[in-house]
Design a protein around this motif. Sequence first.
Motif, PDB file in Angstrom:
ATOM      1  N   ASP A 485      -4.086  -2.906   4.462  1.00 45.02           N
ATOM      2  CA  ASP A 485      -3.327  -4.091   4.047  1.00 45.02           C
ATOM      3  C   ASP A 485      -3.836  -5.377   4.697  1.00 45.02           C
ATOM      4  O   ASP A 485      -3.261  -6.449   4.483  1.00 45.02           O
ATOM      5  N   TRP A 486      -4.877  -5.271   5.496  1.00 47.09           N
ATOM      6  CA  TRP A 486      -5.300  -6.417   6.301  1.00 47.09           C
ATOM      7  C   TRP A 486      -5.700  -7.624   5.445  1.00 47.09           C
ATOM      8  O   TRP A 486      -5.405  -8.769   5.781  1.00 47.09           O
ATOM      9  N   LEU A 489      -2.636  -9.342   4.485  1.00 43.70           N
ATOM     10  CA  LEU A 489      -1.826  -9.700   5.655  1.00 43.70           C
ATOM     11  C   LEU A 489      -2.469 -10.802   6.501  1.00 43.70           C
ATOM     12  O   LEU A 489      -1.777 -11.673   7.053  1.00 43.70           O
ATOM     13  N   ILE A 523       5.043 -12.716   6.488  1.00 44.65           N
ATOM     14  CA  ILE A 523       4.189 -11.662   7.058  1.00 44.65           C
ATOM     15  C   ILE A 523       4.663 -10.288   6.578  1.00 44.65           C
ATOM     16  O   ILE A 523       3.879  -9.429   6.191  1.00 44.65           O
ATOM     17  N   THR A 526       3.701  -9.578   3.042  1.00 49.31           N
ATOM     18  CA  THR A 526       2.277  -9.354   2.749  1.00 49.31           C
ATOM     19  C   THR A 526       1.721  -8.086   3.416  1.00 49.31           C
ATOM     20  O   THR A 526       0.524  -7.965   3.625  1.00 49.31           O
ATOM     21  N   TYR A 528       2.999  -6.260   6.371  1.00 48.34           N
ATOM     22  CA  TYR A 528       3.037  -6.062   7.821  1.00 48.34           C
ATOM     23  C   TYR A 528       3.494  -4.647   8.198  1.00 48.34           C
ATOM     24  O   TYR A 528       2.880  -3.995   9.041  1.00 48.34           O
TER      25      TYR A 528
END
Lengths: 551, 303
Positions: A485-486, A489, A523, A526, A528
């Motif tokens: 997911d980075w 994120l 955050i 998206t 976290y």
Amino acid sequence: MAKLRLKAVCSLMGVMMLTGLLYGCGGGGSGSGDGGGDAADGKGTTLTILNNWNGSSGPDTDTTPVTQAIEEKTGIKIKIDYTKGSEVEKVNTIFTTQDLPDIYTGPAWGGELDGIIKAAKEGQLVDLTDKIDKYPNLAKAIAKENVPPALYEKAIGGIGGKKYMMYQNQPATGNDVNDWLYGFYVRKDIAAKVGVDPQSVKTKEDLYQFLKKIKDANLTENGMPVMPLGGFHEGWAVGIGNTLFYGTSYVDKGDGSLENVFFTKAYEDYTLYYRKLITEGLLDPEVFTQTDPIANEKIKQGRIAVLAAHYPAILDASKDYVKSHPGSNYVPVGPLERAGAEPNRPVDLSIQGNNVTVITKKCKDVDAALKLLDFLASDEGFLLVHYGVEGVHWEKVNGKPVAKKEWFDKFYEDTTGKVKRNEGITIGLENITGMDRINSVGGGDIWADQDRLAAMDNARKILRPNGISVISAYNPGDVITKSPDWETLKPSMDQMGDVWKQAIFAKSDDAALKVINDLRDQIKKTGYDAAMQYVNEQLKGKEVVKLAMPN
Amino acid sequence: MKSSLLWKRVWRHKLFYLFMLPGIVWFFIFSYVPLYGLQVAFRDFTFVGGFTGSPWAGLKYFHQFFDYYQSSAIIRNTIIISLMKLLIGFPMPIILAILLNEVRHVKFKKTIQTLSYLPYFVSWIVVVTLLQRLLSMYGGPVNDLISSMGGEPVQFMNNTTWFYQLIIGSDIWKNIGWNSIIYMAAIAGIDQQLYEAAKIDGASRFRQIWHVTLPGIRNIAVILFILATGSLMSAGFEQLLLLSGPATANIGSVLDVHVITSGIQQGRLSYAAAVGLFQSGIALILIVTVNWIARKVSDVSLF
């Protein structure tokens, strides 16, 4: 006839303008292949190096005694470019525009490292997997035991099974650790004027009261008010009071799992504390928008009572004022308490200054680049780059390098550092000399004057009563960047610093918390939670960084 | 037949067209050729794929922008600042041009003109540094003056109370002279007999401005207004980047700065291109709409 002449002139003008325009667009015809001799052994090759450290600068000419010595040893000429501005921006720009140097060197963290990892994944870097073992000094610096574990897994150990990155400046021994002595430092004369012993300031409340006393004293310097707390460019490093509130960026939720400190009550307290400093006029309100020249001007004019930064920067900036106002030197405040740390615990330091170096796909001679880097990472190269030419700038006394008096005096008198750079010392090459061996192989900072060394020693004694401990545990901040997911994120997480600054300038505490909470929601939105789940799974059973002081 | 006539005319005036050529080439290279890069807003930009070879991403980056929690605030800030610049800043060069036109002392007029043009050539970084020096709470001459008159020092920079005044004021100061040139030219083109006729009719200086000068520059003002509406989604990158700080971010974050920070600083080129394209799309709609309204209301329009 006159009409004909006019026509001719006009036509000529038109052609000239068009030619000029098109030539300008073509970049003047110079390509990246210029200057290279491309000999098989590297001889006669000129390699370009991008030293991606903001504010770094070089000599007046490309050739210096040190670069000449390098050429004599390796047959390779070097040309170094420097970054003025954001390092992240530079990384993104060079790969997007394909204006690539032969060798890139820059920070081994944050957006800079993310950009390099992206470049590796997208075929922009030379795969060194089969080459690196032929260069023992380079291979040693990227050996697993010489790299922090999370960084090794994230980047240095390989991307998709291939090694692209060389790693520099990790201390070779405990004796080589460079402790920058980050902290709050107060002007000795001001502390005396307000009647506070800087070493009696221990807690956040003490610090607040101390700053308030300075404010209430209504001190002035040349008719201008003295600001209780200040820093350098864009607020560096006034925020280091965070260690009064939490141990590090990822904290234990209480159930053994980790979360980013941004989501904790401690972060709110930290924000509101700084908001109070701003509201009550204890922290310079210009600090986050000022440039370094303006910050230095304030310090040189004696208008900042307490500075938050690392000590070498403070010593450099205050040199002139202290010279003309004896007794006004900056001395350490504290040591301040550290949230979550036992009072007798050695100070946990992460190693900053670490460097990642890569060879780009446009490198005109990869073997020459590796030969150069391997030489620089050798003991001989290390001493040459850090101290200059043996016999000219320094000599060995009892097996240790000692500066020659003639050069020591010249460098000491030149406060700009230009004389030193023109000799080829501190021109960025020190970032690519393998593991840091400044004390184990070298003789420490042989160019530092006695007063400075004494001040650093004094600060070390005060701020590190229990010594230091180099962090070798996993940093969750490195692990989260590998989460699926980075990508979504990261843009939200990147804003935490900016949002913190916005919050401390908010009109009320509630407004400040709202600013924080709005970003927290973003955050979360998206990815976290999924990313933290990944981090917690990856770090299960591993030693994780719980406490870290800035370094 | 018609086109051959046109080409004959072009050929007859080829020298004038030759003078236009560098401008046309400039626009072609710097404004039209880069348009192909817009496709990156619909692609997942990669270093290796570049603008044309990166994989398609559809509207992913447009969604990301509208899902971004500050997107509405950024759009709102951009429109507010641009509108203020347009409404307050737009009439200023007209007023300056009219005032200068009324000055009879030629040397004085020329000096004022030159002085008013100068700030246009000063970069924003210099302007903002000057402002920081002048308005600083610590040793800035403005605050020194306030203090010497018994007032409390005012924090002008990085303060929401003074933010709009600084933005609009510095923008007007920087551009007023340069923008007045075109109005000066338009005023110079007004038939002097109209002024003489007005004088004979007993019109005062003010009446002459009202009934002769203003109608004389009306068309050019309308055209410039239409063009200015195209910049409504662009509040000024350099100025806002330099003048906005953490304390004013809630009213000072604008699209131009967001595009640069996300594109260059964060390396999100596709996202930045999507935001930029959105900005340009709205600007185009605004220009077309205002142009249509202007044509209906005043018969003056760009196209």
